[in-house]
Scaffold this motif. Structure first.
Motif, PDB file in Angstrom:
ATOM      1  N   TYR A 182     -21.813 -15.982  48.328  1.00 15.68           N
ATOM      2  CA  TYR A 182     -21.849 -16.786  49.751  1.00 15.68           C
ATOM      3  C   TYR A 182     -20.742 -16.365  50.423  1.00 15.68           C
ATOM      4  N   GLN A 183     -21.138 -16.923  51.655  1.00 21.51           N
ATOM      5  CA  GLN A 183     -20.340 -16.507  52.447  1.00 21.51           C
ATOM      6  C   GLN A 183     -19.626 -17.495  53.750  1.00 21.51           C
ATOM      7  N   ASP A 184     -18.737 -17.473  53.881  1.00 18.01           N
ATOM      8  CA  ASP A 184     -17.764 -17.683  55.300  1.00 18.01           C
ATOM      9  C   ASP A 184     -18.277 -16.711  56.629  1.00 18.01           C
ATOM     10  N   GLY A 185     -18.957 -16.274  57.320  1.00 14.89           N
ATOM     11  CA  GLY A 185     -18.856 -15.976  57.943  1.00 14.89           C
ATOM     12  C   GLY A 185     -17.870 -15.493  58.789  1.00 14.89           C
ATOM     13  N   LYS A 186     -17.857 -17.003  59.878  1.00 16.57           N
ATOM     14  CA  LYS A 186     -17.116 -16.513  60.812  1.00 16.57           C
ATOM     15  C   LYS A 186     -15.468 -15.939  60.401  1.00 16.57           C
TER      16      LYS A 186
ATOM     17  N   HIS B 280     -17.766 -15.001  48.116  1.00 20.87           N
ATOM     18  CA  HIS B 280     -18.305 -14.974  46.369  1.00 20.87           C
ATOM     19  C   HIS B 280     -19.672 -15.201  45.905  1.00 20.87           C
ATOM     20  N   GLN B 281     -19.530 -15.703  44.759  1.00 20.16           N
ATOM     21  CA  GLN B 281     -21.017 -15.585  43.743  1.00 20.16           C
ATOM     22  C   GLN B 281     -20.484 -16.247  42.582  1.00 20.16           C
ATOM     23  N   LEU B 282     -20.498 -17.788  42.664  1.00 21.35           N
ATOM     24  CA  LEU B 282     -19.650 -18.057  41.590  1.00 21.35           C
ATOM     25  C   LEU B 282     -20.702 -18.324  40.542  1.00 21.35           C
ATOM     26  N   GLY B 283     -21.725 -18.314  40.157  1.00 21.55           N
ATOM     27  CA  GLY B 283     -22.462 -18.229  39.182  1.00 21.55           C
ATOM     28  C   GLY B 283     -22.244 -16.753  38.227  1.00 21.55           C
ATOM     29  N   GLY B 284     -22.274 -17.258  37.028  1.00 19.68           N
ATOM     30  CA  GLY B 284     -22.521 -15.923  35.831  1.00 19.68           C
ATOM     31  C   GLY B 284     -21.143 -15.524  35.045  1.00 19.68           C
ATOM     32  N   GLY B 285     -20.003 -16.664  35.630  1.00 15.75           N
ATOM     33  CA  GLY B 285     -18.987 -15.894  34.729  1.00 15.75           C
ATOM     34  C   GLY B 285     -18.560 -16.852  34.541  1.00 15.75           C
ATOM     35  N   SER B 286     -17.494 -17.304  33.295  1.00 10.21           N
ATOM     36  CA  SER B 286     -16.925 -17.454  32.682  1.00 10.21           C
ATOM     37  C   SER B 286     -16.804 -18.633  32.947  1.00 10.21           C
ATOM     38  N   LEU B 287     -16.045 -19.301  34.050  1.00  9.50           N
ATOM     39  CA  LEU B 287     -15.575 -20.648  34.845  1.00  9.50           C
ATOM     40  C   LEU B 287     -17.578 -21.314  34.886  1.00  9.50           C
ATOM     41  N   HIS B 288     -18.861 -20.470  35.348  1.00  8.41           N
ATOM     42  CA  HIS B 288     -19.550 -21.075  35.858  1.00  8.41           C
ATOM     43  C   HIS B 288     -20.796 -20.062  35.074  1.00  8.41           C
ATOM     44  N   PRO B 289     -20.628 -20.693  34.272  1.00  8.60           N
ATOM     45  CA  PRO B 289     -22.192 -19.228  32.896  1.00  8.60           C
ATOM     46  C   PRO B 289     -23.522 -20.226  33.438  1.00  8.60           C
ATOM     47  N   ALA B 290     -24.212 -19.356  33.492  1.00 12.65           N
ATOM     48  CA  ALA B 290     -25.670 -19.577  33.816  1.00 12.65           C
ATOM     49  C   ALA B 290     -26.342 -20.636  33.245  1.00 12.65           C
ATOM     50  N   SER B 291     -27.106 -21.552  33.702  1.00 10.69           N
ATOM     51  CA  SER B 291     -27.407 -22.679  33.199  1.00 10.69           C
ATOM     52  C   SER B 291     -28.698 -22.899  34.113  1.00 10.69           C
TER      53      SER B 291
END
Ligand code: COA
Length: 334
Positions: A221-225, A198-209
């Motif tokens: 972010y990736q849990d590759g395995k 995922h990419q957590l930041g920048g959306g309405s849940l975690h706006p840029a700060s």
């Protein structure tokens, strides 16, 4: 899954664009705890492309569409609809489709962006098919374009060496000959996969700060395995399923066109389908994982090299964040 309409949708042109700047594996060796050998053997990637910092995703998409229009010998004014698969839009809104429409003067087109991560292209293609099958649209462009360098943390060895920048596009038109064109599509989502990629930041849940920037939340972010295991199973299962549903044997398939995330995932998928690697489109060694662009750049490159002919059966398969995954079966029509 496809509800057959008046027409079949067939691909009648292709185009792609990759930036000139090449980043090889040695580049990462110089500042990260990694090696060319590890990257090649664990991923299959030898190099990837990077777009200039000040250029956006739409720049690559426009180049890919220009290539497509040139190959078909038509002008942009003939296009009815532009669908853009991307996770790296130029900005949250307006959509990249609007930006492309304005840049290219596509005055007769409407359009939108579709976000399905690495499945962005096949989800967009499956959406586009409906407009052609119904007879409501005559010429639809589907673009897969991603500037992954805009959202990769260059200090994170788990992700930064995997991704690259590129764009690929196809043109869809109707045919009354139901034996050609796109013949089946199977799509899936499973939101349980969200925590692993995922990419957590920048959306309405975690706006840029300041906090989202400090915590690197605007990067992939990736849990590759974990994703690796799910991708092997998901992509292989759905590719096998579409063969089975359509009563196709391995020898009936001209090409598997898999999403290019890891050569080991691609090989596992081909093995499950009983297909040899000479029938698998691969460009991961040159471009890495370009997210929405992997499948259309493969098709376009193989077409430009004269390797696809009329009547070829292609299976397009992908797996990505969401999770999102699926397969499309088509018979090449020109
Ligand atoms: N360079 C060198 N070593 C690395 C490394 C790197 N860049 N990244 C991880 N390693 C090390 C690990 O620390 C681990 O070492 P250990 O065995 O001593 O603990 C070892 O290599 C294996 O790590 P692991 O994370 O198990 O690697 P992997 O074989 O799973 O490969 C990926 C990592 C990311 C290449 C792989 O998991 C992958 O491709 N995942 C799926 C990607 C995908 O399909 N995404 C969906 C669409 S985007």
């Amino acid at each position: 899954m496809l509800n057959k309409g008046l027409y079949n949708a067939m691909i009648t042109s292709v185009g792609h664009y990759v930036p000139d700047r090449v980043i090889n594996n040695k580049f990462f060796e110089e500042y990260l705890d990694t090696s060319d050998e590890w990257i090649r053997t664990r991923t299959g990637i030898q190099e990837r492309r990077r777009l200039d910092r000040d250029l956006p995703t739409s720049y690559m998409a426009v180049k890919a569409i220009e290539n497509l229009l040139h190959n078909r010998g038509i002008g942009i004014e003939e296009i009815d609809l532009i669908i853009v698969g991307t996770v790296t839009p130029d900005m949250i809104y307006p959509s990249t489709a609007c930006i492309i429409q304005e840049k290219m003067g596509a005055t007769n087109a409407w359009g939108f962006d579709l976000m399905a991560a690495c499945s962005g292209f096949i989800f967009s293609l499956t959406t586009a098919i409906q407009f052609i099958q119904s007879g409501s649209h005559k010429k639809v462009i589907v673009v897969g374009a991603d500037k992954m360098s805009a959202i990769t943390n260059m200090e994170d060895r788990n992700t930064c060496l995997l991704f690259g920048d590129a764009a690929g596009a196809v043109l869809l038109e109707p045919t009354e000959d139901k034996s050609y064109g796109i013949r089946d599509a199977i799509m899936h989502i499973d939101g349980k996969g969200g925590k692993y990629l995922h990419q957590l930041g920048g959306g309405s849940l975690h706006p840029a700060s300041h906090e989202t920037v400090d915590k690197r939340m605007h990067f992939v972010y990736q849990d590759g395995k974990t994703v690796f295991k799910e991708a092997v199973k998901g992509m292989a299962d759905v590719s096998y399923q579409i063969m089975k549903d359509n009563k196709l044997k391995p020898e009936d398939i001209s090409y598997l066109v898999p999403h290019q995330a890891n050569l080991r995932i691609i090989t596992a998928c081909a093995d499950r389908m009983g297909i040899s690697m000479d029938k698998v489109m691969v460009n991961i060694h040159k471009y890495g994982n370009t997210t929405s662009a992997t499948i259309p750049t493969c098709i376009s490159e193989y077409w430009h090299n004269g390797k696809i002919k009329k009547g070829d059966n292609l299976i397009l398969s992908s797996f990505g964040a969401g999770y999102t995954w699926g397969s499309i079966l088509l018979k090449w029509a020109y």
